[in-house]
Design a protein around this motif. Structure first.
Motif, PDB file in Angstrom:
ATOM      1  N   ASN A 150       0.817  -1.205   0.000  1.00  0.00           N
ATOM      2  CA  ASN A 150       0.000   0.000   0.000  1.00  0.00           C
ATOM      3  C   ASN A 150       0.855   1.260   0.000  1.00  0.00           C
ATOM      4  OD1 ASN A 150      -2.486   1.222  -0.218  1.00  0.00           O
ATOM      5  ND2 ASN A 150      -2.564   1.631   1.979  1.00  0.00           N
ATOM      6  N   TYR A 180       3.282   1.771  -1.632  1.00  0.00           N
ATOM      7  CA  TYR A 180       3.674   2.065  -3.007  1.00  0.00           C
ATOM      8  C   TYR A 180       2.491   2.267  -3.933  1.00  0.00           C
ATOM      9  CZ  TYR A 180       8.301   1.434  -1.494  1.00  0.00           C
ATOM     10  OH  TYR A 180       9.473   1.619  -0.826  1.00  0.00           O
ATOM     11  N   GLN A 181       1.302   2.086  -3.399  1.00  0.00           N
ATOM     12  CA  GLN A 181       0.125   2.312  -4.255  1.00  0.00           C
ATOM     13  C   GLN A 181      -0.672   3.505  -3.782  1.00  0.00           C
ATOM     14  OE1 GLN A 181      -0.606  -2.367  -5.331  1.00  0.00           O
ATOM     15  NE2 GLN A 181      -2.321  -0.948  -5.570  1.00  0.00           N
ATOM     16  N   ARG A 226      -4.378   3.438  -3.880  1.00  0.00           N
ATOM     17  CA  ARG A 226      -5.106   3.384  -5.154  1.00  0.00           C
ATOM     18  C   ARG A 226      -5.068   1.966  -5.713  1.00  0.00           C
ATOM     19  NH1 ARG A 226      -6.660   7.964  -7.682  1.00  0.00           N
ATOM     20  NH2 ARG A 226      -6.085   9.888  -6.609  1.00  0.00           N
ATOM     21  N   CYS A 227      -6.157   1.578  -6.310  1.00  0.00           N
ATOM     22  CA  CYS A 227      -6.301   0.228  -6.873  1.00  0.00           C
ATOM     23  C   CYS A 227      -5.366   0.074  -8.074  1.00  0.00           C
ATOM     24  CB  CYS A 227      -7.748   0.029  -7.289  1.00  0.00           C
ATOM     25  SG  CYS A 227      -8.045  -1.465  -8.245  1.00  0.00           S
ATOM     26  N   PHE A 228      -4.680  -1.051  -8.120  1.00  0.00           N
ATOM     27  CA  PHE A 228      -3.718  -1.269  -9.208  1.00  0.00           C
ATOM     28  C   PHE A 228      -4.410  -1.343 -10.570  1.00  0.00           C
ATOM     29  CE2 PHE A 228      -0.970  -3.883 -11.933  1.00  0.00           C
ATOM     30  CZ  PHE A 228       0.238  -3.208 -11.792  1.00  0.00           C
ATOM     31  N   VAL A 231      -0.033  -7.145  -6.004  1.00  0.00           N
ATOM     32  CA  VAL A 231      -0.553  -5.772  -5.963  1.00  0.00           C
ATOM     33  C   VAL A 231      -1.832  -5.747  -5.134  1.00  0.00           C
ATOM     34  CG1 VAL A 231       0.389  -5.141  -8.224  1.00  0.00           C
ATOM     35  CG2 VAL A 231      -1.924  -6.098  -8.074  1.00  0.00           C
ATOM     36  N   ARG A 258       6.240  -0.080 -10.942  1.00  0.00           N
ATOM     37  CA  ARG A 258       6.036  -0.163  -9.487  1.00  0.00           C
ATOM     38  C   ARG A 258       7.256  -0.797  -8.820  1.00  0.00           C
ATOM     39  NH1 ARG A 258       3.292  -3.850  -5.916  1.00  0.00           N
ATOM     40  NH2 ARG A 258       4.653  -5.359  -6.970  1.00  0.00           N
ATOM     41  N   LEU A 271      -1.233   7.094 -10.418  1.00  0.00           N
ATOM     42  CA  LEU A 271      -0.152   6.427  -9.703  1.00  0.00           C
ATOM     43  C   LEU A 271       1.099   6.326 -10.571  1.00  0.00           C
ATOM     44  CD1 LEU A 271       0.085   5.204  -6.931  1.00  0.00           C
ATOM     45  CD2 LEU A 271      -0.530   3.005  -7.904  1.00  0.00           C
TER      46      LEU A 271
END
Ligand SMILES: [Zn+2]
Length: 330
Positions: free
Chosen positions: A197, A199-200, A203-205, A236, A262, A320
């Motif tokens: 999370n 690294y995200q 937000r949804c991958f 992810v 990513r 992202l």
């Protein structure tokens, strides 16, 4: 810190990461496990042909395909079939196996993604296999039974995946169910959520939208039943909805580009997970990209691309990705 690899790690690399458009490597691995349990150090090509033939004869009784391309047969399927219907004798079948079945697999067994491994389990001089101590060290005294189990599981899985490519989806659902059930135990991956999370940025991958509400899933970008591991580079976070849309399918290549970006972001950030990524994918960005794409291509040969992505999702406008500072190649 340099990671120290054990012979079993190389063995797994051969079984799991090899180019599996057919089942030859897996069959050879089965024979090698048996040889490693014995005490004969030289195996003639003829002996190997007999063992290989027997193995395939039993295997083919199940009627499953041994090669990814629909409409094609492997050399072994042809020979076993000819012997079964009496067109050729058993001895003739063995001679054909020795002559035709090993040209690719014997020289290439220790090559994974075009790169030779630093160790080998045998040498082949065109007439016989000379087994090495590394093989006996792994399998003597019936050691490493789990490696044989994994090899069998891989064989089941490839056959099931090849079947999926040729049959109607309604028929293949049963097979899909079967190998999801029989896949070996997943490790617990929930502890990776905070790292992922981070690294995200919530937000949804797959759709790029906020994940503030609702259930969040950890997803294997390249489906787990094909890749058979839970390594972080392939994991992810996604909305439950988006994850269910994707199901067990291989996603469109755009998502692979995003995954690569990513992972490079992980590396650049010096997070402790960096070492793990380098060990799995390679020391340079180019190597890591190559390894990731090769695994994607392998999976594609086995199950094909089954999911185009979330409707309306565009890589170019993914918020992202902008954060990953991806140098987008058009
Ligand atoms: Zn989503």
């Amino acid at each position: 810190m340099q990671e120290v690899f054990q012979p079993e790690d190389f063995w797994r690399a051969i079984i799991l990461y090899g180019l599996n458009t057919a089942t030859y490597k897996i069959a050879l691995a089965h024979c090698l496990v048996e040889y490693g349990r014995g005490n004969t150090t030289v195996i003639s090509l003829e002996q190997l042909a007999r063992d290989f033939f027997l193995l395939y004869k039993e295997r083919l009784a199940l009627g499953r395909p041994q090669i990814a391309q629909p409409g094609r047969w492997t050399v072994m399927e042809q020979i076993v079939s000819l012997e079964r219907n009496g067109t050729i004798s058993y001895e003739e079948a063995i001679a054909r196996v020795a002559r035709d079945a090993f040209n690719d697999v014997l020289p290439r067994f220790h090559t994974v993604h075009d790169r030779p491994l630093p160790i080998s389990f045998y040498e082949f001089d065109g007439r016989a296999l000379r087994l090495k101590d590394t093989l006996f060290a792994l399998f003597a005294d019936n050691g490493h039974q789990e490696l044989l189990d994994e090899t069998s599981a891989r064989w089941d899985l490839l056959e099931a995946a090849f079947t999926l490519r040729r049959e109607h989806w309604e028929l293949s659902n049963d097979i899909r169910e079967m190998y999801l059930r029989n896949g070996y135990a997943r490790t617990n991956i929930t502890h990776l959520r905070p790292v992922l999370n981070g690294y995200q940025q919530n937000r949804c991958f797959y759709c790029g939208e906020d994940m503030a509400h609702g259930e969040i899933h950890v997803d294997h970008v390249i489906p787990r039943q094909v890749i058979q591991h839970d390594e972080v580079w392939n994991l992810v976070l996604a909305h439950r909805f988006c994850n269910l849309q994707k199901g067990d399918n291989l996603p469109d290549g755009r998502y692979l580009e995003k995954l690569i970006a990513r992972n490079e972001h992980f590396i650049a950030s010096n997070h402790p997970i960096k070492q793990k990524l380098i060990a799995s994918l390679g020391a340079t960005a180019e190597e890591r990209r190559h390894t990731t794409l090769r695994q994607y291509e392998d999976a594609k040969r086995v199950i094909g691309v089954g999911w185009e992505g979330i409707c309306g999702y565009r890589l170019e406008t993914d918020p992202l990705l902008k954060k990953f500072h991806l140098l987008w190649r058009s």
